[in-house]
Design a protein around this motif. Structure first.
Motif, mmCIF file in Angstrom:
data_model
loop_
_atom_site.group_PDB
_atom_site.id
_atom_site.type_symbol
_atom_site.label_atom_id
_atom_site.label_comp_id
_atom_site.label_asym_id
_atom_site.label_seq_id
_atom_site.Cartn_x
_atom_site.Cartn_y
_atom_site.Cartn_z
ATOM 1 N N SER A 110 53.466 32.938 -3.622
ATOM 2 C CA SER A 110 54.829 33.241 -3.936
ATOM 3 C C SER A 110 55.396 34.853 -4.014
ATOM 4 C CB SER A 110 55.914 32.745 -4.627
ATOM 5 O OG SER A 110 55.569 32.924 -5.911
ATOM 6 N N SER A 111 56.131 35.261 -3.976
ATOM 7 C CA SER A 111 56.888 37.596 -4.361
ATOM 8 C C SER A 111 58.018 36.538 -4.796
ATOM 9 C CB SER A 111 56.312 37.849 -3.055
ATOM 10 O OG SER A 111 57.215 37.107 -1.965
ATOM 11 N N ARG A 120 56.315 32.594 0.441
ATOM 12 C CA ARG A 120 55.820 33.347 1.667
ATOM 13 C C ARG A 120 55.200 32.076 2.634
ATOM 14 N NH1 ARG A 120 52.927 37.016 -2.020
ATOM 15 N NH2 ARG A 120 50.968 36.745 -1.314
ATOM 16 N N GLU A 123 53.202 33.097 5.932
ATOM 17 C CA GLU A 123 51.562 33.686 5.251
ATOM 18 C C GLU A 123 51.420 32.804 5.073
ATOM 19 O OE1 GLU A 123 51.501 36.911 2.156
ATOM 20 O OE2 GLU A 123 50.032 36.486 2.127
#
Lengths: 260, 349
Positions: A110-111, A120, A123
């Motif tokens: 996660s970002s 994410r 991705e």
């Protein structure tokens, strides 16, 4: 013994639960690109050995070496951090969740910070597809619930997950026991695939027919003690089966049944 | 031995039928509720004159919003594999607490609201801790909390006021300001929508985001789907489960405030009997009773269906006892649909 330097090695290991000697004087090692099979009937001590290797239970005698250095795992997490991943029979998957969510379960990418962090997703989907592809698992859709995959595929996803998260040695607990002939073949193929990618594999099973094709070395356990460690060149499958089943006992049984 | 052919080729797996995009859409958890909502909307729009008027639409949207806020929180909890039967009574408790603090003891309105929120969260924490620590099913734990709250609501109100309701909220300083946030009306396209409708939509959006796009959401699905696996993969299981109970408690507080500022009176029986309606809304919206599957949007649609039927029956001038029968039928149908979802996913047991 093969030439590969062992990643994980145990020497003269023993495990005592109270007054029960579950395991005594077992030595085994696994190096990169090697498949070591631990064979034995029910109650032979396979699970105990597996738990010592996985860091679940500490050993009571002998020593465990990681890259040649003596070590004592404080717990499964500790072993995992050292690159020793265990794939248990129940696989730690959630059937209703998509394959990619299962692949990253508990280690999601996660970002962003705090409440604004987000997964994410694209991705993770791409990595899952790529990692499974490297194992030779070609899924149409990583969004499908993992419960829709066959037993062998599920096992393989669990193996791929262990590899992706940095395992150098994968310990497989009876990966083929609940599977049909074809599905077991699928799993064996992935075991070979993992070996070819340079992983050490410890394959715990009670089925010599599954162990023999893929294994490089075989450790046979009986009643907590070793019946010997054999190179593939040094033993045939009939001999291995006979040894496992308790050899002479089985022959006696066969004779008795025939007479009846 | 080193060259391995893939087990499956991309094009030729005879076991996989090509899924039609429409069929794939139909498999989404909230799809059944969406279609049902359309049908019910169409039916009452045609058969009654009042249903589609601005005043009529505002009425059923308001009705749906109060149930919807709770249904969304309850759905999140149910995806995590738990129930909260105290959720309905909590909407009454929080309203009564604020009413008692302000009208009886002259406490500052905002302080009273904050205190009521903290008390609600404490009850939620007790629910969560008991479930996590003891392993007693949440159905039983929250059933107990439900009865305790119900008793306290009724007995406490009688003790304080000698009546079964708390009135006179309009005289409390700050009530008008509170009404803007919790009881106001916002005109949209000629519809005088109560502010709770926006709370409902906002909460549904946030919950949906949390469930589908955050780690926390992933953990909730995993905990409800297979607790053992969630633990094995190192998910903070206890913290997450307790958090879900705090969520329903906080939603109970929000609905308590929304109804308090709407009518300025709180009945001691507020919310009692509604806990099952929240669960029904969540299930109609695609939540599995066994956990691990469902959606916030589905639960919101379930509540919309409930709101439309509730008011539609009034507009159609039917005996409103039909509502209950209808609700039961919907629930049964939804459970059957959900069952097939589970089967399709190949989940045994």
């Amino acid at each position: 013994m093969t030439g590969a330097a062992p990643i994980l090695e145990v020497r003269g290991i023993g495990k005592v639960y109270g007054s029960v000697i579950a395991l005594s004087d077992i030595s085994i090692s696994v190096g990169a690109g090697e498949v070591v099979c631990v064979l034995g009937d029910n109650g032979a001590g396979k699970s105990t050995l597996l738990k010592v290797l996985a860091g679940v239970h500490p050993h009571t005698s002998g020593e465990v070496l990681l890259d040649g250095r003596a070590i004592r795992f404080a717990g499964p997490r500790n072993a995992l951090d050292a690159g020793i991943a265990t794939v248990y029979q129940d696989l730690a998957i959630v059937p209703l969740m998509p394959v990619w969510r299962n692949f990253f379960l508990g280690a999601e990418l996660s970002s962003g910070v705090g409440p604004f962090s987000r997964l994410r997703v694209a991705e993770m989907r791409a990595i899952t597809l790529a990692q499974l592809g490297r194992m030779g698992i070609d899924l149409r859709d990583v969004n499908q619930p993992i419960g829709t995959l066959s037993g062998g595929e599920r096992q393989s996803v669990a193996i791929a997950r262990a590899i992706h998260f940095g395992a150098r040695v994968v310990i497989l607990d009876e990966p083929t026991s609940a599977l049909g002939v074809k599905q077991a073949g699928v799993v064996l193929r992935y075991v070979a695939q993992a070996r070819d990618r340079g992983l050490g594999v410890v394959f715990v099973t009670h089925n010599p027919h599954h162990a023999y094709p893929v294994g490089d070395r075989f450790l046979v356990l009986n009643r907590g003690a070793s019946l010997g460690e054999f190179d593939k060149a040094g033993i045939g499958i009939e001999e291995l089966t006979r040894l496992m089943a308790g050899g002479a006992e089985l022959e006696t049984l066969a004779r008795e049944i025939e007479r009846g | 031995m080193t060259t391995l052919t893939p087990v499956r080729s991309r094009t030729g797996d005879e076991r996989l039928a090509v899924t039609h995009p429409v069929k794939r859409l139909l498999r989404r958890p909230e799809m059944g509720a969406f279609i049902a909502a359309l049908v019910i909307f169409g039916y009452f729009s045609v058969s009654t004159a009042a249903f589609l008027t601005p005043a009529g639409a505002a009425t059923w949207l308001y009705s749906a919003s109060l149930f919807g806020i709770m249904a969304v929180a309850v759905a999140m909890l149910m995806i995590g594999g738990e129930f909260d039967l105290s959720a309905g009574a909590m909407t009454g408790t929080t309203g009564l607490l604020v009413g008692a603090f302000t009208t009886q003891w002259g406490m500052n309105l905002w302080l009273a609201m904050l205190l009521a929120l903290l008390i609600a969260l404490a009850v939620g924490a007790v629910n969560g801790l008991l479930v996590v620590k003891t392993g007693i099913p949440s159905f039983i734990v929250t059933l107990a909390t439900f009865f305790i709250l119900q008793g306290v609501n009724l007995a406490g109100t009688k003790l304080l006021t000698g009546q079964v309701a708390i009135q006179g909220m309009t005289l409390v300083p700050g009530f008008e300001a509170g009404k803007v946030i919790f009881g106001g009306v916002i005109p949209v396209f000629g519809l005088d929508l109560k502010v709770s409708v926006f709370w409902w939509i906002g909460l549904t959006a946030v919950t949906s985001w949390v469930l589908l796009r955050t780690r926390y959401g992933n953990w909730i699905f995993a905990i409800g789907g297979q607790l053992q696996s969630a633990m094995q993969t190192g998910i903070p299981v206890r913290r997450t489960r307790i958090g879900l109970f705090l969520g329903t408690a906080a939603a109970g507080w929000l609905v308590g405030m929304l109804s308090l500022f709407d009518v300025a009176t709180v009945q001691a029986t507020t919310g009692i009997g509604q806990e099952f309606i929240y669960i029904i809304c969540a299930v109609v919206g695609g939540c599995l009773l066994t956990g691990g599957y469902g959606s916030a949007i589905g639960a919101a649609l379930g509540a919309l269906i409930y709101g439309m039927i509730l008011q539609g029956i009034v507009f159609a001038q039917w005996d409103n006892n039909w509502l209950k029968a209808f609700l039961g039928g919907m629930l049964l149908l939804a459970v059957l649909v959900n069952l097939s979802v589970r089967r399709q996913a190949g989940v045994r047991a």
